[in-house]
Scaffold this active site. Structure first.
Site, PDB file in Angstrom:
ATOM      1  CG  HIS A 146      -1.791   1.010   1.321  1.00  0.00           C
ATOM      2  ND1 HIS A 146      -1.440   2.497   1.655  1.00  0.00           N
ATOM      3  CD2 HIS A 146      -3.275   1.009   1.199  1.00  0.00           C
ATOM      4  CE1 HIS A 146      -2.689   2.906   1.996  1.00  0.00           C
ATOM      5  NE2 HIS A 146      -3.610   2.236   1.451  1.00  0.00           N
ATOM      6  CG  ASP A 223       0.528  -2.573   6.186  1.00  0.00           C
ATOM      7  OD1 ASP A 223      -0.447  -2.434   6.820  1.00  0.00           O
ATOM      8  OD2 ASP A 223       0.625  -1.741   5.134  1.00  0.00           O
ATOM      9  CD  GLN A 226      -7.024  -4.265   4.481  1.00  0.00           C
ATOM     10  OE1 GLN A 226      -7.917  -4.848   4.699  1.00  0.00           O
ATOM     11  NE2 GLN A 226      -7.181  -3.010   3.782  1.00  0.00           N
ATOM     12  CE  LYS A 249      -7.014   0.033   6.198  1.00  0.00           C
ATOM     13  NZ  LYS A 249      -7.825   0.429   5.463  1.00  0.00           N
ATOM     14  CB  CYS A 387      -3.802   3.573  -1.569  1.00  0.00           C
ATOM     15  SG  CYS A 387      -5.158   4.687  -1.324  1.00  0.00           S
TER      16      CYS A 387
HETATM   17  N1  C6P Z   1      -6.217   0.755   2.836  1.00  0.00           N
HETATM   18  C1  C6P Z   1      -8.214   0.272   1.323  1.00  0.00           C
HETATM   19  O1  C6P Z   1      -9.087   0.552   0.692  1.00  0.00           O
HETATM   20  P1  C6P Z   1      -4.707   4.093   7.223  1.00  0.00           P
HETATM   21  O2  C6P Z   1      -5.542   4.951   6.260  1.00  0.00           O
HETATM   22  O3  C6P Z   1      -3.682   4.476   7.766  1.00  0.00           O
HETATM   23  O4  C6P Z   1      -5.996   3.473   8.099  1.00  0.00           O
HETATM   24  O5  C6P Z   1      -4.390   2.615   6.472  1.00  0.00           O
HETATM   25  C2  C6P Z   1      -3.633   2.592   5.455  1.00  0.00           C
HETATM   26  C3  C6P Z   1      -3.385   1.362   4.870  1.00  0.00           C
HETATM   27  C4  C6P Z   1      -2.189   0.755   5.202  1.00  0.00           C
HETATM   28  N2  C6P Z   1      -1.892  -0.674   4.863  1.00  0.00           N
HETATM   29  C5  C6P Z   1      -2.717  -1.298   4.189  1.00  0.00           C
HETATM   30  C6  C6P Z   1      -2.423  -2.611   3.789  1.00  0.00           C
HETATM   31  C7  C6P Z   1      -4.048  -0.883   3.848  1.00  0.00           C
HETATM   32  O6  C6P Z   1      -4.620  -1.488   3.304  1.00  0.00           O
HETATM   33  C8  C6P Z   1      -4.137   0.600   4.259  1.00  0.00           C
HETATM   34  C9  C6P Z   1      -5.694   1.246   4.022  1.00  0.00           C
HETATM   35  C10 C6P Z   1      -7.452   1.034   2.495  1.00  0.00           C
HETATM   36  O7  C6P Z   1      -7.462  -0.748   0.920  1.00  0.00           O
HETATM   37  C11 C6P Z   1      -7.749   2.572   2.299  1.00  0.00           C
HETATM   38  S1  C6P Z   1      -6.532   3.332   1.076  1.00  0.00           S
END
Ligand code: C6P
Length: 429
Positions: A146, A223, A226, A249, A387
C-alpha cells in the site's frame, strides 16, 4: 466504582446480542444484528457492504463505548488528579492490555496509540529510519505494498541518499521468498512488508521473511492493516520487530491505530513529535523524554476513540479471530467460485494463501462503471487503484473493482454481488 467497571459493556439489548453472537457455531445473522447500519437501504435496495478493506462498520458495543465515555467519564488523560481524568486515563491505558493480548505482544509498554497504520509506518521511518539509514544504505519493501508502506520509505531514502529496493511479485500476486532473500544485503537497514495485501488479498509468509532479515540482523516492520481484522495475529510467533494496524479496519473508530515495537528498539529510538505527555521534564535548555509508550504519544490523543477500540477488540475477541478467519475463508472461496465462473471476469490476485479480498476486472468495462452499477444495486465495493498503484501497473490495469469481506457478510450477499456483475455485463456488452 472503578473506571474498568464504568466501562463494562452496557446491560440489556447490546450485551445479549453479543452473547448470542458469541455462541458456537458462527451465527452470522446474530452478528449482523449488532451492526445497525447493515439494515439500511441504498437506492431502495438492502445494503450489501463489501468495502471492508477500506473501512469496517461498527457494532453496537463500540458505538455504546464511545458514547459512554462522553456521557460519563470524559476528561483529558495523564494530566488531572480529578476523578474524571483518572477514570478516562485508566480506561484509555487499559486498552493497551487488550491490544497486547490481541497481538500477543510481550509487554503493554510496547503498544503505542496513533492515528492509524499510515502514522505508524511514518513514525518508524522518521525515527528508527532517520537514525539508522544513511547514504548508500537500502530499505527493502515488496511490490504489493500500500502507498502507506512505500512513500514514507521513499521520503526517507531521498533524504538520506539511500535506495529503496522492491522485492517483486509473481503473476499470482505472491512474493517469492528466494527473490526476497536475494535482496537482503549488508546494505539493508530495515525491511517493511504487508501481512495481507489490500489490493490482492495475498497473505505474506511473515515468519519466513523475519527469519531471512534476522539472519542479517535486520529488523522487519509488518503492515498489519488488513490482517488484524481477518486472522489471529501473534507478533511473537511471526517474529517481526514492528507491527502496525488501524482501529477503523478492526470494527473500531477511525483516527485510532497501533504500533507495536520491540521494547529494546523503541527505547533506542528518538521521539517523533514533541509536545505534551511525551516529556519527562522541560527547561529551555534541555528536555528529557517520558518512558514508553508515552515518549511516542505527544499531545491529546483520540481518547474516546481508543477506549471504543478496546470495545472493538473485545467484540472480535469474543467472536474469535479463528472463527472470523474461517467464516471469511468460506466467503472468499465461494465468491471466487461464483465470480470466476462469469465469462469476461478476470481475477487480479490468485495467491495460494489469500485473505477475503477479491479484486477483479471485466473485459471492456471500466472499473468505475462496475462500481457505479453495483452501487445502484445496493452493493458497496471499492474501485480504483486502492492506494497500490504499483500493483495496478504490474498487472497492466488502470484500476480494479474490489469486493472485500468482513465478519458480517454472507453467502447470500455473494450471490447478490454475482448478480450485480452479470447486470454490469448485460449493460455494457
Ligand atoms: N487501505 C483500502 O481501501 P490507514 O489509512 O492509515 O488506516 O491505513 C493505510 C493502509 C495501510 N496498509 C494497508 C495494507 C492498507 O490496506 C491501508 C488502508 C484502505 O485498501 C484505504 S486506502
Amino acid at each position: 466504582m472503578s473506571s474498568a467497571e464504568t466501562l463494562a459493556p452496557p446491560a440489556g439489548a447490546a450485551a445479549s446480542r453479543r452473547t448470542a453472537a458469541a455462541r458456537s457455531p458462527y451465527d452470522v445473522e446474530a452478528v449482523r444484528r449488532d451492526f445497525p447500519i447493515l439494515s439500511r437501504r441504498v437506492h431502495g435496495k438492502p445494503l450489501v457492504y463489501l468495502d471492508n478493506a477500506a473501512t469496517t462498520q461498527k457494532p453496537v458495543p463500540v458505538l455504546d463505548a464511545e458514547r459512554d465515555v462522553y456521557e460519563r467519564i470524559y476528561a483529558n488523560i495523564h494530566r488531572g488528579v480529578h476523578l474524571l481524568s483518572v477514570e478516562s486515563t485508566d480506561a484509555y491505558d487499559a486498552v493497551r492490555g487488550k491490544v497486547r493480548a490481541l497481538v500477543n505482544a510481550p509487554d503493554a509498554r510496547e503498544i503505542i496509540f496513533l492515528r492509524g497504520t499510515t502514522e505508524a509506518v511514518n513514525l518508524v521511518a522518521q525515527t528508527y529510519g532517520r537514525r539508522n539509514v544513511g547514504p548508500g544504505d537500502e530499505v527493502l519493501i515488496t511490490a504489493l505494498e500500500h502507498h502507506s508502506n512505500i512513500v514514507p520509505w521513499q521520503m526517507l531514502c531521498e533524504e538520506k541518499g539511500a535506495t529503496l529496493r522492491v522485492a517483486p511479485i509473481n503473476q499470482k500476486g505472491e512474493v517469492p521468498l528466494d527473490t526476497f532473500r536475494a535482496l537482503v544485503t549488508d546494505r539493508t537497514k530495515i525491511a517493511a512488508v504487508a501481512h495481507v495485501s489490500n489490493a490482492l488479498g495475498t497473505v505474506n509468509p511473515i515468519r519466513e521473511m523475519a527469519d531471512i532479515t534476522h539472519a542479517r540482523g535486520i529488523p522487519l516492520l509488518v503492515d498489519g492493516a488488513q490482517a488484524v481484522p481477518r486472522l489471529p495475529v501473534d507478533v511473537q510467533e511471526l517474529g517481526c520487530d514492528f507491527y502496525a494496524f488501524s482501529g477503523h479496519k478492526v470494527y473500531g473508530p477511525s483516527g485510532t491505530g497501533v504500533l507495536w515495537g520491540r521494547a529494546a528498539l523503541l527505547e533506542a529510538m528518538p521521539p517523533w513529535q514533541g509536545g505534551g505527555d511525551m516529556i519527562s521534564s522541560v527547561t529551555f535548555e534541555k528536555t528529557t523524554w517520558n518512558v514508553l509508550p508515552y515518549k511516542f504519544e505527544a499531545g491529546t490523543p483520540n481518547i474516546a476513540g481508543v477506549i471504543a477500540l478496546g470495545a472493538a477488540i473485545d467484540y472480535v475477541t469474543s467472536l474469535g479471530l479463528d472463527r472470523i478467519e474461517a467464516h471469511e475463508d468460506d466467503l472468499l472461496a465461494y465468491a471466487t467460485e461464483c465470480v470466476q465462473s462469469i465469462p469476461d471476469v478476470r481475477l487480479i490476485g490468485t495467491a495460494a494463501k489469500k485473505a477475503a479480498v477479491l479484486s477483479f476486472t471485466i473485459e471492456g468495462v471500466h472499473p468505475h462503471d462496475i462500481g457505479t452499477v453495483l452501487d445502484r444495486e445496493g452493493i458497496a465495493v471499492r474501485t480504483g487503484h486502492h492506494c497500490a498503484q504499483p500493483v495496478m501497473d504490474f498487472f497492466r490495469v488502470p484500476a480494479t473493482a474490489r469486493a472485500s469481506f468482513g465478519l458480517y457478510n454472507t453467502r447470500q450477499e455473494v450471490d447478490v454481488l454475482a448478480g450485480g456483475i452479470r447486470q454490469v455485463i448485460r449493460m455494457f456488452r
